[in-house]
Write a protein that holds these residues in place. Structure first.
Motif, PDB file in Angstrom:
ATOM      1  N   UNK A   1      -2.679 -12.166 -13.842  1.00 52.58           N
ATOM      2  CA  UNK A   1      -3.181 -11.450 -12.668  1.00 52.58           C
ATOM      3  C   UNK A   1      -2.358 -11.929 -11.478  1.00 52.58           C
ATOM      4  N   UNK A   2      -1.390 -11.140 -11.089  1.00 51.86           N
ATOM      5  CA  UNK A   2      -0.429 -11.577 -10.080  1.00 51.86           C
ATOM      6  C   UNK A   2      -0.732 -10.886  -8.754  1.00 51.86           C
ATOM      7  N   UNK A   3       0.246 -10.333  -8.088  1.00 52.62           N
ATOM      8  CA  UNK A   3      -0.032  -9.775  -6.769  1.00 52.62           C
ATOM      9  C   UNK A   3       0.940  -8.666  -6.453  1.00 52.62           C
ATOM     10  N   UNK A   4       1.713  -8.876  -5.421  1.00 51.05           N
ATOM     11  CA  UNK A   4       2.657  -7.853  -4.997  1.00 51.05           C
ATOM     12  C   UNK A   4       2.218  -7.190  -3.708  1.00 51.05           C
ATOM     13  N   UNK A   5       2.880  -6.102  -3.386  1.00 53.38           N
ATOM     14  CA  UNK A   5       2.669  -5.459  -2.101  1.00 53.38           C
ATOM     15  C   UNK A   5       1.845  -4.187  -2.294  1.00 53.38           C
ATOM     16  N   UNK A   6       0.554  -4.332  -2.092  1.00 51.79           N
ATOM     17  CA  UNK A   6      -0.382  -3.223  -2.323  1.00 51.79           C
ATOM     18  C   UNK A   6      -0.417  -2.293  -1.109  1.00 51.79           C
ATOM     19  N   UNK A   7      -0.048  -1.028  -1.283  1.00 56.98           N
ATOM     20  CA  UNK A   7       0.013  -0.116  -0.137  1.00 56.98           C
ATOM     21  C   UNK A   7      -1.316   0.574   0.140  1.00 56.98           C
ATOM     22  N   UNK A   8      -1.514   0.940   1.385  1.00 52.78           N
ATOM     23  CA  UNK A   8      -2.598   1.834   1.785  1.00 52.78           C
ATOM     24  C   UNK A   8      -1.954   3.073   2.403  1.00 52.78           C
ATOM     25  N   UNK A   9      -2.301   4.242   1.902  1.00 57.98           N
ATOM     26  CA  UNK A   9      -1.739   5.498   2.390  1.00 57.98           C
ATOM     27  C   UNK A   9      -2.821   6.247   3.153  1.00 57.98           C
ATOM     28  N   UNK A  10      -2.586   6.485   4.419  1.00 58.01           N
ATOM     29  CA  UNK A  10      -3.465   7.362   5.192  1.00 58.01           C
ATOM     30  C   UNK A  10      -2.888   8.765   5.116  1.00 58.01           C
ATOM     31  N   UNK A  11      -3.563   9.629   4.356  1.00 55.82           N
ATOM     32  CA  UNK A  11      -3.063  10.984   4.152  1.00 55.82           C
ATOM     33  C   UNK A  11      -3.239  11.854   5.392  1.00 55.82           C
TER      34      UNK A  11
ATOM     35  N   UNK B   1      -6.854 -12.144   5.101  1.00 58.89           N
ATOM     36  CA  UNK B   1      -5.766 -11.523   4.355  1.00 58.89           C
ATOM     37  C   UNK B   1      -5.329 -12.270   3.118  1.00 58.89           C
ATOM     38  N   UNK B   2      -5.999 -13.369   2.810  1.00 58.45           N
ATOM     39  CA  UNK B   2      -5.609 -14.197   1.665  1.00 58.45           C
ATOM     40  C   UNK B   2      -6.298 -13.684   0.394  1.00 58.45           C
ATOM     41  N   UNK B   3      -5.975 -12.429   0.085  1.00 62.78           N
ATOM     42  CA  UNK B   3      -6.605 -11.709  -1.016  1.00 62.78           C
ATOM     43  C   UNK B   3      -5.528 -10.971  -1.780  1.00 62.78           C
ATOM     44  N   UNK B   4      -5.519 -11.121  -3.101  1.00 69.80           N
ATOM     45  CA  UNK B   4      -4.424 -10.536  -3.879  1.00 69.80           C
ATOM     46  C   UNK B   4      -4.409  -9.017  -3.809  1.00 69.80           C
ATOM     47  N   UNK B   5      -5.567  -8.388  -3.576  1.00 68.64           N
ATOM     48  CA  UNK B   5      -5.601  -6.922  -3.498  1.00 68.64           C
ATOM     49  C   UNK B   5      -5.775  -6.430  -2.063  1.00 68.64           C
ATOM     50  N   UNK B   6      -5.561  -7.290  -1.081  1.00 66.23           N
ATOM     51  CA  UNK B   6      -5.608  -6.841   0.315  1.00 66.23           C
ATOM     52  C   UNK B   6      -4.510  -5.806   0.559  1.00 66.23           C
ATOM     53  N   UNK B   7      -4.760  -4.815   1.423  1.00 68.85           N
ATOM     54  CA  UNK B   7      -3.671  -3.910   1.809  1.00 68.85           C
ATOM     55  C   UNK B   7      -2.505  -4.718   2.379  1.00 68.85           C
ATOM     56  N   UNK B   8      -1.334  -4.550   1.791  1.00 69.76           N
ATOM     57  CA  UNK B   8      -0.191  -5.356   2.208  1.00 69.76           C
ATOM     58  C   UNK B   8       0.643  -4.636   3.264  1.00 69.76           C
TER      59      UNK B   8
ATOM     60  N   UNK C   1       0.155  -7.054   9.071  1.00 71.97           N
ATOM     61  CA  UNK C   1       0.142  -5.739   8.439  1.00 71.97           C
ATOM     62  C   UNK C   1       1.317  -4.899   8.931  1.00 71.97           C
ATOM     63  N   UNK C   2       2.343  -4.716   8.109  1.00 77.31           N
ATOM     64  CA  UNK C   2       3.415  -3.782   8.466  1.00 77.31           C
ATOM     65  C   UNK C   2       2.923  -2.336   8.433  1.00 77.31           C
TER      66      UNK C   2
END
Length: 467
Positions: free
Chosen positions: A214-224, A245-252, A350-351
């Motif tokens: 269970x790793x991580x990465x850059x989870x995106x949030x898309x506002x349509x 923000x110290x959450x693996x599934x936080x919006x990156x 948050x970029x």
């Protein structure tokens, strides 16, 4: 390294116990789960206090919501359904082999290793442990050295709740973690960074130990384009700023329509003011776990600024290294080769990335490693469905953030660089079990016709089988 020989001794005792009682009854499994539930329920205040002390400050309410509640819910789900999960399952037998029978028999793997990160030390120990126990396994747990108070408390609670050959906690530094990962577990579950995940998988490979990463990465949030914009901003900020923000599934990072960037900035400022007024002294805002992690995040913001990005503070507060409080900031116009766009952020940064149309947003996501989580906001079901079909992620929440992780009927896991394998609910039971296929030959059968010496009768039989 004195803990390493003891660790091997405990492992050997666990393996011997698991081989002696290869398939524990439901009563034994349920008893272990009930003891685990009492451990969490009866000690949740002490656990929250220990975690807060490890962070310098983390509100007990966040620990209750994000760790205690889902831990108890996961145990209850296992207690509610585990007896059914462990039943032998009937499956169809091929027509040509009737009246034989085929069955699937779930059995425990044996001894499961669980490596727990520092960001959610209770939930990311209890969640996998509940899955291991309902499947009938023994478990060894390696806790993080970054949460020493919690780790010490949890080890004592486990020691008074379980026999050493049922569940054992191991504490220690990175060397101990490396030795732990090298034990010949029947299954190893690791939650943490992708970088460390490489080392864990390499250590497990020496023993051919199957792994769940269970790793991580850059989870995106898309506002349509058809999103409820203000609500989307709020839910993204809530998901981003829980646990700072110290959450693996936080919006990156967040993708917004090109003409909505300034609107996003203003809405984000209003949202943070509502969520965390006087954030410099607000006890609801969590500290960064360690000086090293604080320095990494501060440098990430500075590096983005040096590269030409605009740093947009969302409050008037300034970073406080002594208290490890990092006020939230947005990064706009961020070059894609900066650290903030290349590494998982794991903090309140948050970029904001703009796009022209929804296919551009999808293309941006797909040009990057597959994320652990993806969030899409839009009231148009066709837009949501288009994003779902054209992207791959470990898990998705639509019109909100984070909540897919709390659903025990949804497997939780990554894909590609964000992880492999899954657990939670029945998926956890399956992960920590061998679903053994069994074929029961009937007393009256035609198998005797399918053997040497091969002749015309055999040829006719094979021709029939091949249609």
């Amino acid at each position: 390294m004195r803990e390493v020989p003891a660790m091997s001794t405990v492992f050997d005792a666990m393996r011997a116990a698991s081989r002696h009682d290869q398939t524990p009854s439901w009563d034994i499994r349920a008893d272990r789960l009930r003891r685990l539930k009492r451990l969490v329920r009866d000690n949740h205040e002490a656990i929250a206090a220990a975690i807060s002390a490890d962070f310098t400050n983390r509100p007990r309410q966040e620990t209750a919501l994000l760790e205690v509640f889902p831990s108890l819910a996961g145990i209850d789900d296992a207690l509610r359904h585990g007896k059914r999960w462990m039943r032998v399952r009937r499956v169809k037998t091929g027509l040509w082999f009737l009246p034989a029978k085929s069955r699937l028999m779930p059995q425990p793997l044996g001894v499961v290793g669980i490596v727990v990160p520092w960001n959610y030390p209770l939930y990311l120990a209890i969640g996998p442990l509940a899955g291991a126990l309902v499947a009938g396994n023994r478990a060894m747990i390696k806790l993080s050295e970054f949460t020493p108070r919690f780790s010490e408390l949890f080890a004592k609670l486990v020691q008074t709740t379980f026999a050493p050959d049922e569940v054992t906690v191991v504490n220690g530094d990175a060397q101990v973690a490396a030795a732990f990962s090298a034990l010949p577990f029947d299954h190893l579950l690791f939650t943490g960074s992708t970088n460390v995940g490489h080392h864990v998988m390499k250590a497990a490979a020496a023993n051919l130990t199957p792994v769940t990463l269970e790793l991580g990465g850059k989870s995106p949030a898309i506002i349509g384009p058809g999103a409820d914009f203000e609500r989307a901003v709020e839910r993204i900020l809530v998901g981003k700023l829980l646990n700072a923000g110290q959450t693996c599934i936080a919006p990156d990072y967040v993708l917004v329509p090109a003409d909505q960037q300034e609107r996003f900035v203003e809405a984000a400022r209003r949202c943070v003011a509502r969520l965390y007024p006087d954030i410099a002294r607000n006890p609801d805002f969590t500290s960064i776990i360690s000086p090293r992690h604080f320095a990494r995040l501060a440098e990430m913001v500075e590096a983005a600024a040096r590269s030409g990005a605009h740093v947009v503070p969302l409050t008037d507060a300034t970073p406080d290294a002594a208290a490890r409080r990092l006020p939230p900031v947005l990064l706009t116009d961020v070059p894609v080769d900066t650290q903030a766009m290349q590494e998982e952020i794991f903090g309140p940064i948050l970029p904001v990335v703009t796009y022209r149309n929804i296919d551009d947003a999808i293309g941006f996501v797909n040009a990057r490693p597959r994320p652990l989580a993806l969030y899409v906001f839009d009231k148009n079901g066709d837009v949501v469905d288009h994003v779902m079909r054209q992207t791959v992620a470990g898990g998705v929440t639509v019109n909100d953030t984070l909540f897919h992780i709390a659903q025990d009927n949804l497997p939780f896991g990554g894909v590609g660089p964000s992880g492999m394998g899954a657990y939670h609910g029945q998926a956890g039971f399956e992960t920590f079990s061998k679903i053994k296929p069994v074929f029961y030959q009937a007393g009256l059968n035609g198998a005797g016709l399918l053997k040497a010496p091969y002749g015309k009768r055999f040829e006719r039989m094979v021709k029939m089988l091949m249609g």
